[in-house]
Motif scaffolding. Sequence first.
Motif, PDB file in Angstrom:
ATOM      1  N   UNK A 199       0.834  -1.203   0.000  1.00  0.00           N
ATOM      2  CA  UNK A 199       0.000   0.000   0.000  1.00  0.00           C
ATOM      3  C   UNK A 199       0.869   1.254   0.000  1.00  0.00           C
ATOM      4  N   UNK A 200       1.906   1.263   0.837  1.00  0.00           N
ATOM      5  CA  UNK A 200       2.792   2.433   0.920  1.00  0.00           C
ATOM      6  C   UNK A 200       3.494   2.655  -0.406  1.00  0.00           C
TER       7      UNK A 200
ATOM      8  N   UNK B 277      11.300   2.158   7.885  1.00  0.00           N
ATOM      9  CA  UNK B 277      10.559   3.313   7.390  1.00  0.00           C
ATOM     10  C   UNK B 277      11.143   3.827   6.076  1.00  0.00           C
ATOM     11  N   UNK B 278      12.458   3.973   6.018  1.00  0.00           N
ATOM     12  CA  UNK B 278      13.085   4.482   4.803  1.00  0.00           C
ATOM     13  C   UNK B 278      12.937   3.480   3.671  1.00  0.00           C
ATOM     14  N   UNK B 279      13.095   2.204   3.966  1.00  0.00           N
ATOM     15  CA  UNK B 279      12.976   1.189   2.924  1.00  0.00           C
ATOM     16  C   UNK B 279      11.548   1.114   2.381  1.00  0.00           C
ATOM     17  N   UNK B 280      10.561   1.401   3.197  1.00  0.00           N
ATOM     18  CA  UNK B 280       9.173   1.421   2.723  1.00  0.00           C
ATOM     19  C   UNK B 280       8.961   2.565   1.732  1.00  0.00           C
ATOM     20  N   UNK B 281       9.584   3.693   1.996  1.00  0.00           N
ATOM     21  CA  UNK B 281       9.431   4.864   1.122  1.00  0.00           C
ATOM     22  C   UNK B 281      10.320   4.791  -0.112  1.00  0.00           C
TER      23      UNK B 281
ATOM     24  N   UNK C 123       2.970   9.048   4.711  1.00  0.00           N
ATOM     25  CA  UNK C 123       3.550   9.602   5.929  1.00  0.00           C
ATOM     26  C   UNK C 123       3.653   8.443   6.900  1.00  0.00           C
ATOM     27  N   UNK C 124       4.853   8.211   7.390  1.00  0.00           N
ATOM     28  CA  UNK C 124       5.073   7.131   8.337  1.00  0.00           C
ATOM     29  C   UNK C 124       5.405   7.731   9.686  1.00  0.00           C
TER      30      UNK C 124
END
Length: 84
Positions: free
Chosen positions: A4-5, A29-33, A12-13
């Motif tokens: 989804x991200x 968090x960074x890897x998700x973005x 926004x995490x």
Amino acid sequence: VLSMIRNAPHAVLATGTPSLTRPFDIFNQVDALRPGTLGANKREFAGNYCDLKYVSAGAEGATRPDASGGTRLLELNALLRHTV
């Protein structure tokens, strides 16, 4: 959640855990973005930026990874400022 991200136009995490002293805490968090920005996986990231060590884990010479430190922090800061 990651799909989804990664497919959302904006994300926004947030976390309830401050990541002020342990670079290891920011990887997910960074890897998700920005997948791959900090390395192919968490272990590669830990080796590059978290002073990854193997410490005694008890009997028979067993070890466990310890990524609680930090190294190359100025480089990591510049990378994050430039890409995230």
